[in-house]
Each structure stands twice: as C-alpha cells, then as structure tokens.
Scaffold this active site. Sequence first.
Site, PDB file in Angstrom:
ATOM      1  N   GLY A 247       0.829  -1.213   0.000  1.00  0.00           N
ATOM      2  CA  GLY A 247       0.000   0.000   0.000  1.00  0.00           C
ATOM      3  C   GLY A 247       0.855   1.251   0.000  1.00  0.00           C
ATOM      4  N   PHE A 248       0.191   2.374   0.101  1.00  0.00           N
ATOM      5  CA  PHE A 248       0.881   3.671   0.097  1.00  0.00           C
ATOM      6  C   PHE A 248       1.907   3.738   1.234  1.00  0.00           C
ATOM      7  CE2 PHE A 248      -0.014   7.995   2.168  1.00  0.00           C
ATOM      8  CZ  PHE A 248       1.132   8.584   1.660  1.00  0.00           C
TER       9      PHE A 248
ATOM     10  N   ASN B 209      -2.887  -8.410   0.138  1.00  0.00           N
ATOM     11  CA  ASN B 209      -3.854  -9.079  -0.749  1.00  0.00           C
ATOM     12  C   ASN B 209      -4.179  -8.212  -1.968  1.00  0.00           C
ATOM     13  OD1 ASN B 209      -5.520  -7.082   0.198  1.00  0.00           O
ATOM     14  ND2 ASN B 209      -7.203  -8.434   0.801  1.00  0.00           N
TER      15      ASN B 209
ATOM     16  N   THR C  33      -6.297  -2.646  -2.031  1.00  0.00           N
ATOM     17  CA  THR C  33      -6.094  -1.236  -2.392  1.00  0.00           C
ATOM     18  C   THR C  33      -4.635  -0.945  -2.728  1.00  0.00           C
ATOM     19  OG1 THR C  33      -5.859  -0.699  -0.049  1.00  0.00           O
ATOM     20  CG2 THR C  33      -8.017  -0.340  -1.040  1.00  0.00           C
TER      21      THR C  33
ATOM     22  N   ASP D 118      -4.121 -12.823   2.701  1.00  0.00           N
ATOM     23  CA  ASP D 118      -5.158 -11.988   3.315  1.00  0.00           C
ATOM     24  C   ASP D 118      -5.052 -12.152   4.833  1.00  0.00           C
ATOM     25  OD1 ASP D 118      -7.752 -11.135   4.348  1.00  0.00           O
ATOM     26  OD2 ASP D 118      -8.350 -11.072   2.232  1.00  0.00           O
TER      27      ASP D 118
ATOM     28  N   LEU E 249      -0.246  -3.073   9.028  1.00  0.00           N
ATOM     29  CA  LEU E 249      -0.842  -1.945   8.300  1.00  0.00           C
ATOM     30  C   LEU E 249      -1.996  -2.374   7.407  1.00  0.00           C
ATOM     31  CD1 LEU E 249       1.898  -0.667   9.193  1.00  0.00           C
ATOM     32  CD2 LEU E 249       2.012   0.420   6.963  1.00  0.00           C
TER      33      LEU E 249
ATOM     34  N   ASN F 169      -5.081 -12.366  14.199  1.00  0.00           N
ATOM     35  CA  ASN F 169      -4.094 -13.250  13.561  1.00  0.00           C
ATOM     36  C   ASN F 169      -2.666 -12.763  13.782  1.00  0.00           C
ATOM     37  OD1 ASN F 169      -5.892 -15.191  12.584  1.00  0.00           O
ATOM     38  ND2 ASN F 169      -6.410 -13.913  10.817  1.00  0.00           N
TER      39      ASN F 169
ATOM     40  N   TYR G 114     -14.730   1.226   9.743  1.00  0.00           N
ATOM     41  CA  TYR G 114     -13.302   1.560   9.880  1.00  0.00           C
ATOM     42  C   TYR G 114     -12.998   1.988  11.311  1.00  0.00           C
ATOM     43  CZ  TYR G 114      -8.844   3.888   8.707  1.00  0.00           C
ATOM     44  OH  TYR G 114      -7.526   4.286   8.645  1.00  0.00           O
TER      45      TYR G 114
ATOM     46  N   THR H 251      -2.134  11.311   6.340  1.00  0.00           N
ATOM     47  CA  THR H 251      -0.779  11.269   5.793  1.00  0.00           C
ATOM     48  C   THR H 251      -0.861  11.239   4.270  1.00  0.00           C
ATOM     49  OG1 THR H 251      -0.119  10.045   7.754  1.00  0.00           O
ATOM     50  CG2 THR H 251       1.412  10.001   5.909  1.00  0.00           C
TER      51      THR H 251
HETATM   52  P1  NAD Z   1      -3.537   1.688   1.516  1.00  0.00           P
HETATM   53  O1  NAD Z   1      -4.938   1.354   1.167  1.00  0.00           O
HETATM   54  O2  NAD Z   1      -2.663   2.255   0.467  1.00  0.00           O
HETATM   55  O3  NAD Z   1      -2.790   0.437   2.144  1.00  0.00           O
HETATM   56  C1  NAD Z   1      -3.425  -0.619   2.791  1.00  0.00           C
HETATM   57  C2  NAD Z   1      -2.844  -1.920   2.284  1.00  0.00           C
HETATM   58  O4  NAD Z   1      -3.455  -3.014   2.983  1.00  0.00           O
HETATM   59  C3  NAD Z   1      -3.105  -2.132   0.794  1.00  0.00           C
HETATM   60  O5  NAD Z   1      -1.917  -2.512   0.156  1.00  0.00           O
HETATM   61  C4  NAD Z   1      -4.146  -3.232   0.770  1.00  0.00           C
HETATM   62  O6  NAD Z   1      -4.122  -4.007  -0.411  1.00  0.00           O
HETATM   63  C5  NAD Z   1      -3.794  -4.014   2.015  1.00  0.00           C
HETATM   64  N1  NAD Z   1      -4.914  -4.801   2.542  1.00  0.00           N
HETATM   65  C6  NAD Z   1      -6.188  -4.400   2.743  1.00  0.00           C
HETATM   66  N2  NAD Z   1      -6.922  -5.407   3.249  1.00  0.00           N
HETATM   67  C7  NAD Z   1      -6.078  -6.459   3.386  1.00  0.00           C
HETATM   68  C8  NAD Z   1      -6.245  -7.791   3.843  1.00  0.00           C
HETATM   69  N3  NAD Z   1      -7.440  -8.242   4.280  1.00  0.00           N
HETATM   70  N4  NAD Z   1      -5.159  -8.609   3.855  1.00  0.00           N
HETATM   71  C9  NAD Z   1      -3.951  -8.169   3.398  1.00  0.00           C
HETATM   72  N5  NAD Z   1      -3.744  -6.930   2.945  1.00  0.00           N
HETATM   73  C10 NAD Z   1      -4.793  -6.082   2.937  1.00  0.00           C
HETATM   74  O7  NAD Z   1      -3.619   2.689   2.767  1.00  0.00           O
HETATM   75  P2  NAD Z   1      -2.469   3.409   3.606  1.00  0.00           P
HETATM   76  O8  NAD Z   1      -2.769   4.846   3.580  1.00  0.00           O
HETATM   77  O9  NAD Z   1      -1.146   2.937   3.170  1.00  0.00           O
HETATM   78  O10 NAD Z   1      -2.793   2.890   5.072  1.00  0.00           O
HETATM   79  C11 NAD Z   1      -2.014   1.878   5.697  1.00  0.00           C
HETATM   80  C12 NAD Z   1      -2.476   1.710   7.140  1.00  0.00           C
HETATM   81  O11 NAD Z   1      -2.324   2.938   7.854  1.00  0.00           O
HETATM   82  C13 NAD Z   1      -3.941   1.310   7.273  1.00  0.00           C
HETATM   83  O12 NAD Z   1      -4.063   0.375   8.319  1.00  0.00           O
HETATM   84  C14 NAD Z   1      -4.629   2.600   7.645  1.00  0.00           C
HETATM   85  O13 NAD Z   1      -5.779   2.382   8.394  1.00  0.00           O
HETATM   86  C15 NAD Z   1      -3.554   3.302   8.458  1.00  0.00           C
HETATM   87  N6  NAD Z   1      -3.745   4.759   8.446  1.00  0.00           N
HETATM   88  C16 NAD Z   1      -3.456   5.490   7.323  1.00  0.00           C
HETATM   89  C17 NAD Z   1      -3.677   6.851   7.332  1.00  0.00           C
HETATM   90  C18 NAD Z   1      -3.350   7.715   6.137  1.00  0.00           C
HETATM   91  O14 NAD Z   1      -3.616   8.914   6.184  1.00  0.00           O
HETATM   92  N7  NAD Z   1      -2.756   7.229   5.088  1.00  0.00           N
HETATM   93  C19 NAD Z   1      -4.207   7.475   8.481  1.00  0.00           C
HETATM   94  C20 NAD Z   1      -4.520   6.685   9.575  1.00  0.00           C
HETATM   95  C21 NAD Z   1      -4.265   5.325   9.561  1.00  0.00           C
END
Ligand code: NAD
Length: 310
Positions: free
Chosen positions: A11-12, A33, A36, A57, A72, A98, A144, A174
Amino acid sequence: MKRILVTGGAGFLGSHLCERLLSEGNDVICLDNYFTGQKKNVTHLIGNPYFELVRHDVTTPYFVEVDEIYNLACPASPVHYQYNPIKTVKTSVMGAINMLGLAKRIKAKVLQASTSEVYGDPEQHPQKESYWGHVNPIGPRACYDEGKRCAETLFVNYHQQNNVRIKIIRIFNTYGPRMHPNDGRVVSNFIVQALHGKDITIYGNGMQTRSFQYVDDLVEGMLRMMGSREDFTGPVNLGNPGEFTMLELAEKVIKLTKSNSKLIFQPLPADDPMQRKPDISLAKKELDWEPKINLEEGLGRTIDYFKTIV
Ligand code: NAD
Ligand code: UDP
C-alpha cells in the site's frame, strides 16, 4: 539483521515503510492481498535478496518467523473502506487477532497502525491520546473507526493477558508519493483535479479542518515507536499539528500546480469530522519525534510524483 513482517506492505504507507526498513539493513517480508495496494508500489524492491513479497489476506492466519510485525493491512480511504464494510471490520479485527496470535507464538514485537479516526468527530481539540473519542457506531465510517478501536482493544488485551509486546500508533492524515490517484482522499483528489484543470471538489463549505503529515515523517515516527522502551506501548499520536481548512488546502494546491481549476461545492458526506489536529506532546517526550516537512514542501514533492503518473 532483523526479520520484519509488514502487512499491507504494497500500500501507500507500507511501501515507504518497506523501503526504509530495507535501507536500514533489515530482512523484509511484505504481505498484501492487493485490495487497495498495488504490486507496482514495490516492484522496485523485487530483486533485493532481503525483500520477499507474499500474497495473503490477514483475515486468515499466516505463519512465519520474524522479530517484528508492522500491521498496516486495511483499506484507509473512506471510499475504499466503505466499499465492503463487513470486510473492513474483518480485516481490522481478524487481522489483529491473527497478527497478535502470531506475535504471541513467536514472541515478536507487533505495531498496530491505528488512526485518528478512533477520535471520531472530536469534541476535544486538539486530540490527546487520553481522549476517548466521539464515534457513531452505526454510521458509514463505523466499519473503519470501530474496527480500528476494537483492534486497539485486542492489542491491549493480548499485552495484558499474554505479555505480547505491543506498540500502538494513531496516524493522522498522511500524504505523499504513491497515494492511489483514485482513492478519493482529499490530497490526491485535489492534486489530480488541479493537474487536469478540472474543478476542485470541496465537500460541504470547506471549513472542516485536517492536519496533514508527509509520509517520510510518519515512517520515522513508526521506526522510533517500534524501537521505543519496552514498557511504552502507546497509543501515541503521529501527525503534523499544522491545521488547515479544505479551502486552504485547495488554494495551496492550485498555487503550487499553477492550475486554472475552479472550486465547486458538493455535499458533505455523513459523519465527516469537522476538525482534526493531533496533540503530539507524548510523541515528542517518548520518541523525541516531531514532523520536519511542512505542507508546502510535502505537497510540492507529492505534486512532482503525480505529474509522472497522471
Ligand atoms: P492503503 O490502502 O494504500 O494500504 C493498505 C494496504 O493493505 C493495501 O496494500 C491493501 O491491499 C492491504 N490490505 C487491505 N486489506 C487487506 C487484507 N485483508 N489482507 C492483506 N492486505 C490487505 O492505505 P495506507 O494509507 O497505506 O494505510 C495503511 C495503514 O495505515 C492502514 O491500516 C490505515 O488504516 C492506516 N492509516 C493510514 C492513514 C493515512 O492517512 N494514510 C491514516 C490513519 C491510519
Ligand atoms: N474532501 C473534500 N473533497 C474531496 C475529498 C475529500 O472536500 O474531493 C474532504 C472530506 O469531506 C474531509 C476531508 O476532505 O472533510 C478529508 O477527507 P479524506 O477522505 O482525505 O480523509 P478523512 O475524512 O478520512 O480525514
């Protein structure tokens, strides 16, 4: 050399974290998985002998021997987490169970990526970790917010009941390179709209506020939290206390992109928090951490990235 598991690593945020952990000489397993996230966020790391990419997953158990886990995995943008709300709850709650079960068996340290959304639409401003929040348990954001709140509960319970070594961070909005251009978050939306000369979509009257943190500052805070003294479990806020209205953000994006885009006003989504700003005194004290990159600088870097992909 430490072996480290990053769930949601494609992810990001996860991709930046994997990059930084590898650059510090760690052995990194990136699990995702691809709901996103995207493989292309980490393809530049494939070929590094200390990097492994695993399609999995987190709602089902995963077995591996590691020293540390950064959990994450979870869709983070409102559009994505509301697409399949039941799955979002399962990812947060079963994913936490898990990863905590794994950490317990292999005695690993585990960090939970929690969120400022645990404060809901906050009645205290700025938000301190001691604030319990103001969350609608049956609203559109509940899958969420409540999923993340339950994950925090599980982390604390596994720590108290089973001595699992835990760390909880509450991440505030972020942004940075590798945000998904279509994930609907405000920074990516505004930049993409401005670069295309399209109307900038302001939801509501644009007076709601957020505090925006550049991704590199967050990653630094994550590493400091993982390395903090054993009895400091958090939760700790990681965010940039600079607070901006969405109108101010739109103005900055238009100026930095030199765009001709105009503002249009659209309805405010239900339960959209009116204000958000972290109190980061705990992170300053415990982690000697504070953000270094201001909004103009971070937006500039992010705009440069989006110019290469849109
Ligand atoms: P993102 O959507 O880019 O990354 C999330 C990643 O988790 C993705 O690569 C997605 O494919 C993977 N994913 C989702 N469900 C899954 C599953 N069941 N099994 C395996 N992988 C799975 O979002 P992000 O911005 O990189 O956020 C990462 C984490 O940081 C998240 O937990 C989010 O809640 C937390 N967060 C982010 C922010 C922000 O501003 N970016 C703020 C608060 C919290
Ligand atoms: N927002 C907006 N226009 C957009 C996307 C979002 O005005 O095109 C607003 C949204 O209503 C919210 C703020 O920007 O008030 C931040 O939204 P985002 O989805 O990025 O994050 P979150 O609401 O989860 O903090």
